[in-house]
Design an enzyme around this catalytic site. Structure first.
Site, PDB file in Angstrom:
ATOM      1  N   TYR A  19      21.482 -19.008  10.287  1.00 32.85           N
ATOM      2  CA  TYR A  19      21.036 -18.419  11.558  1.00 32.85           C
ATOM      3  C   TYR A  19      22.176 -18.443  12.579  1.00 32.85           C
ATOM      4  CZ  TYR A  19      17.957 -17.813  15.675  1.00 32.85           C
ATOM      5  OH  TYR A  19      17.353 -17.384  16.835  1.00 32.85           O
ATOM      6  N   VAL A  24      12.070 -21.012  23.232  1.00 33.31           N
ATOM      7  CA  VAL A  24      11.181 -20.389  24.216  1.00 33.31           C
ATOM      8  C   VAL A  24       9.837 -21.123  24.223  1.00 33.31           C
ATOM      9  CG1 VAL A  24      10.015 -18.226  24.802  1.00 33.31           C
ATOM     10  CG2 VAL A  24      12.379 -18.200  24.003  1.00 33.31           C
TER      11      VAL A  24
HETATM   12  N1  LIG Z   1      11.357 -17.949  19.804  1.00 34.57           N
HETATM   13  C1  LIG Z   1      12.375 -18.634  20.240  1.00 34.57           C
HETATM   14  O1  LIG Z   1      12.259 -19.786  20.677  1.00 34.57           O
HETATM   15  C2  LIG Z   1      13.738 -18.002  20.233  1.00 34.57           C
HETATM   16  C3  LIG Z   1      14.835 -18.740  20.716  1.00 34.57           C
HETATM   17  C4  LIG Z   1      16.092 -18.164  20.708  1.00 34.57           C
HETATM   18  C5  LIG Z   1      16.250 -16.870  20.239  1.00 34.57           C
HETATM   19  N2  LIG Z   1      15.182 -16.184  19.761  1.00 34.57           N
HETATM   20  C6  LIG Z   1      15.414 -14.829  19.271  1.00 34.57           C
HETATM   21  O2  LIG Z   1      14.466 -13.961  19.852  1.00 34.57           O
HETATM   22  C7  LIG Z   1      14.177 -12.900  18.961  1.00 34.57           C
HETATM   23  C8  LIG Z   1      12.674 -12.787  18.807  1.00 34.57           C
HETATM   24  O3  LIG Z   1      12.220 -13.999  18.315  1.00 34.57           O
HETATM   25  P1  LIG Z   1      10.683 -14.370  18.311  1.00 34.57           P
HETATM   26  O4  LIG Z   1      10.614 -15.830  18.199  1.00 34.57           O
HETATM   27  O5  LIG Z   1       9.993 -13.666  19.413  1.00 34.57           O
HETATM   28  O6  LIG Z   1      10.294 -13.782  16.899  1.00 34.57           O
HETATM   29  P2  LIG Z   1       9.011 -12.974  16.463  1.00 34.57           P
HETATM   30  O7  LIG Z   1       8.960 -13.111  14.980  1.00 34.57           O
HETATM   31  O8  LIG Z   1       7.811 -13.363  17.236  1.00 34.57           O
HETATM   32  O9  LIG Z   1       9.413 -11.500  16.880  1.00 34.57           O
HETATM   33  C9  LIG Z   1      10.383 -10.768  16.197  1.00 34.57           C
HETATM   34  C10 LIG Z   1       9.830  -9.380  15.966  1.00 34.57           C
HETATM   35  O10 LIG Z   1      10.844  -8.625  15.313  1.00 34.57           O
HETATM   36  C11 LIG Z   1      10.267  -7.934  14.232  1.00 34.57           C
HETATM   37  N3  LIG Z   1      11.292  -7.706  13.242  1.00 34.57           N
HETATM   38  C12 LIG Z   1      11.855  -8.613  12.401  1.00 34.57           C
HETATM   39  N4  LIG Z   1      12.779  -8.029  11.621  1.00 34.57           N
HETATM   40  C13 LIG Z   1      12.812  -6.726  11.999  1.00 34.57           C
HETATM   41  C14 LIG Z   1      13.573  -5.611  11.565  1.00 34.57           C
HETATM   42  N5  LIG Z   1      14.460  -5.735  10.577  1.00 34.57           N
HETATM   43  N6  LIG Z   1      13.349  -4.413  12.160  1.00 34.57           N
HETATM   44  C15 LIG Z   1      12.457  -4.274  13.153  1.00 34.57           C
HETATM   45  N7  LIG Z   1      11.693  -5.303  13.589  1.00 34.57           N
HETATM   46  C16 LIG Z   1      11.874  -6.512  13.034  1.00 34.57           C
HETATM   47  C17 LIG Z   1       9.133  -8.814  13.750  1.00 34.57           C
HETATM   48  O11 LIG Z   1       8.147  -8.106  13.033  1.00 34.57           O
HETATM   49  C18 LIG Z   1       8.602  -9.411  15.061  1.00 34.57           C
HETATM   50  O12 LIG Z   1       7.575  -8.626  15.637  1.00 34.57           O
HETATM   51  C19 LIG Z   1      14.931 -13.188  17.674  1.00 34.57           C
HETATM   52  O13 LIG Z   1      16.135 -12.463  17.683  1.00 34.57           O
HETATM   53  C20 LIG Z   1      15.208 -14.681  17.777  1.00 34.57           C
HETATM   54  O14 LIG Z   1      16.360 -15.033  17.058  1.00 34.57           O
HETATM   55  C21 LIG Z   1      13.934 -16.717  19.747  1.00 34.57           C
END
Ligand SMILES: NC(=O)c1ccc[n+]([C@@H]2O[C@H](COP(=O)([O-])OP(=O)(O)OC[C@H]3O[C@@H](n4cnc5c(N)ncnc54)[C@H](O)[C@@H]3O)[C@@H](O)[C@H]2O)c1
Length: 299
Positions: free
Chosen positions: A156, A189
Site C-alpha cells: 500500500y 479517517v
Molecule cells: N479510510 C481511511 O481511513 C483512509 C485513510 C487514508 C487514505 N484513504 C484513501 O481514501 C480512498 C478511499 O478509501 P475508503 O476508505 O473510502 O475506501 P472505500 O472502499 O470505502 O471506497 C473506495 C471506493 O472506490 C471504489 N473502487 C475501488 N477500486 C476501484 C477502481 N479500480 N475503479 C473505480 N472504483 C474503484 C470502491 O468500490 C469504493 O466504492 C482510498 O484511496 C484510500 O487509500 C482512506
C-alpha cells in the site's frame, strides 16, 4: 456556495464513503459531477443522494485502472456536460500483508493499482481539458502511507508513494497547459476505519501472538495534535479548494488533512506540554567530540 459554478467534474471511486462525500461537496458548490465507481450500485447510490439534494450528477460504473474504461468515462463527461474541469481519483487496491508473506502476483497487482488509475485518469482528463481549452484541476487522494513506512503496509505504501511522485511529475508535464495536479493526504479517517479493522481482525488470535499487541484507535488518536480523526467532509473541503480558482497558483502540492500528524515531532504527543522542564533537559546535555562523550555542558 457556488465556488465551482460552471465546472464539470469526474470523481473516481465515488461510492457513498469518501468519494461520494467529495462528489456531493463538488456538486453543492455548483459543479456538474460524473460519479464513477467499480461498483455500479455504489455509484448510483451517490448520484441518487446528490440529485435528492437538487444538484446535477450522472453515474458511470467502471474500473479506473482500465484504459478503455477511463477513456469512455472521460468522453461521457464531455458528451453530457460539454467539457471537463476537475477530476478527483482515489481508485486502487489496499493490500495489508507482511513482506514475509508477500505473494508476487498480489504485490504486483496492488503496487500498480493506485499509480495506474492515477496515470490513466490524469492522461485522459488532461487531453480532454486541453481539447476543450480548459485550465483544469486534477486531484489524487493519497494516504499517510505514501509518506511513512508502515508494518504490513509495504504494498500500500509503495503504491501510494508511486502515485504521489507520479502526481508531482504530471504537474510539471501539464503546467504549460495551465492544468494543475495536486494531492490530498488523509490519515485514518474517523467514520469507518476502526469498525472495519475490528471486523477484519481475529482479536483473540492477534493478541495471542507475542510482541504484536493490537494497535488501538485511542493509541492512534493520542498522536494527532488536533486530537480528532479527519472526517470525509474535511477531505471534501480540501478537494473543493483545490478544484476551485482560489487554488489557481497551486500545483505539485500535497495538502495533509491529518490534524497535524505528519509534521509533528515524531516522539511528541499532544498534552506533553505540561511537565517538561527545559532547564533540566539542558543541564543533562553532554557534548561529544569524534563520537566520544566529553563533558556535561552545564552542572
Ligand atoms: N479510510 C481511511 O481511513 C483512509 C485513510 C487514508 C487514505 N484513504 C484513501 O481514501 C480512498 C478511499 O478509501 P475508503 O476508505 O473510502 O475506501 P472505500 O472502499 O470505502 O471506497 C473506495 C471506493 O472506490 C471504489 N473502487 C475501488 N477500486 C476501484 C477502481 N479500480 N475503479 C473505480 N472504483 C474503484 C470502491 O468500490 C469504493 O466504492 C482510498 O484511496 C484510500 O487509500 C482512506
Amino acid at each position: 456556495m457556488n465556488r465551482l459554478t460552471g465546472k464539470v467534474a469526474i470523481v473516481y471511486g465515488a461510492g457513498p464513503n469518501i468519494g461520494g462525500t467529495v462528489a456531493y461537496f463538488l456538486a453543492r458548490e455548483g459543479a456538474r459531477v460524473v460519479v464513477n465507481d467499480i461498483n455500479e450500485a455504489a455509484a448510483t447510490k451517490t448520484v441518487d443522494f446528490i440529485r435528492s439534494k437538487g444538484h446535477e450528477a450522472i453515474a458511470v460504473a467502471g474500473d479506473a485502472t482500465k484504459e478503455d474504461t477511463v477513456a469512455a468515462i472521460t468522453a461521457k463527461a464531455v458528451e453530457t456536460y460539454g467539457h471537463l474541469d476537475i477530476i478527483l481519483n482515489m481508485a486502487g487496491i489496499v493490500l495489508w500483508r507482511s513482506v514475509l508473506e508477500m505473494d508476487l502476483a498480489e504485490w504486483s497487482e496492488a503496487l500498480l493499482s493506485f499509480p495506474t488509475a492515477g496515470m490513466l485518469t490524469t492522461k485522459h482528463a488532461a487531453r480532454a481539458m486541453i481539447a476543450g481549452g480548459r485550465r483544469g484541476s486534477i486531484i489524487h487522494l493519497l494516504s499517510t502511507a505514501a509518506h511513512f513506512g508502515e508494518a504490513e503496509g509495504a504494498a500500500y505504501a509503495a503504491s501510494k508513494a508511486a502515485l504521489m511522485n507520479f502526481a508531482r511529475s504530471a504537474a510539471m508535464d501539464l503546467a504549460h497547459d495551465g492544468i494543475r495536479v495536486n494531492t490530498i493526504t488523509p490519515c485514518s479517517v474517523e467514520h469507518q476505519l476502526w469498525t472495519k479493522m475490528k471486523e477484519e481482525i481475529d482479536e483473540e488470535k492477534f493478541v495471542a501472538e507475542p510482541g504484536r499487541p493490537l494497535y488501538s484507535r485511542d493509541d492512534y488518536l493520542k498522536n494527532i495534535p488536533l486530537e480528532r480523526f479527519p472526517r470525509a467532509s474535511d477531505l471534501a473541503w480540501a478537494a473543493v479548494f483545490l478544484a476551485s480558482d482560489e487554488a489557481q497558483m497551486l500545483t505539485g502540492v500535497d495538502i495533509p488533512v491529518d490534524g497535524g500528524l505528519r509534521f509533528k515531532y515524531p516522539t511528541w504527543r499532544p498534552g506533553d506540554h505540561t511537565g517538561v522542564n527545559i532547564r533540566d533537559y539542558v543541564r543533562s546535555i553532554r557534548r561529544t567530540e569524534y563520537g566520544e562523550e566529553r563533558e556535561k555542558l552545564f552542572e
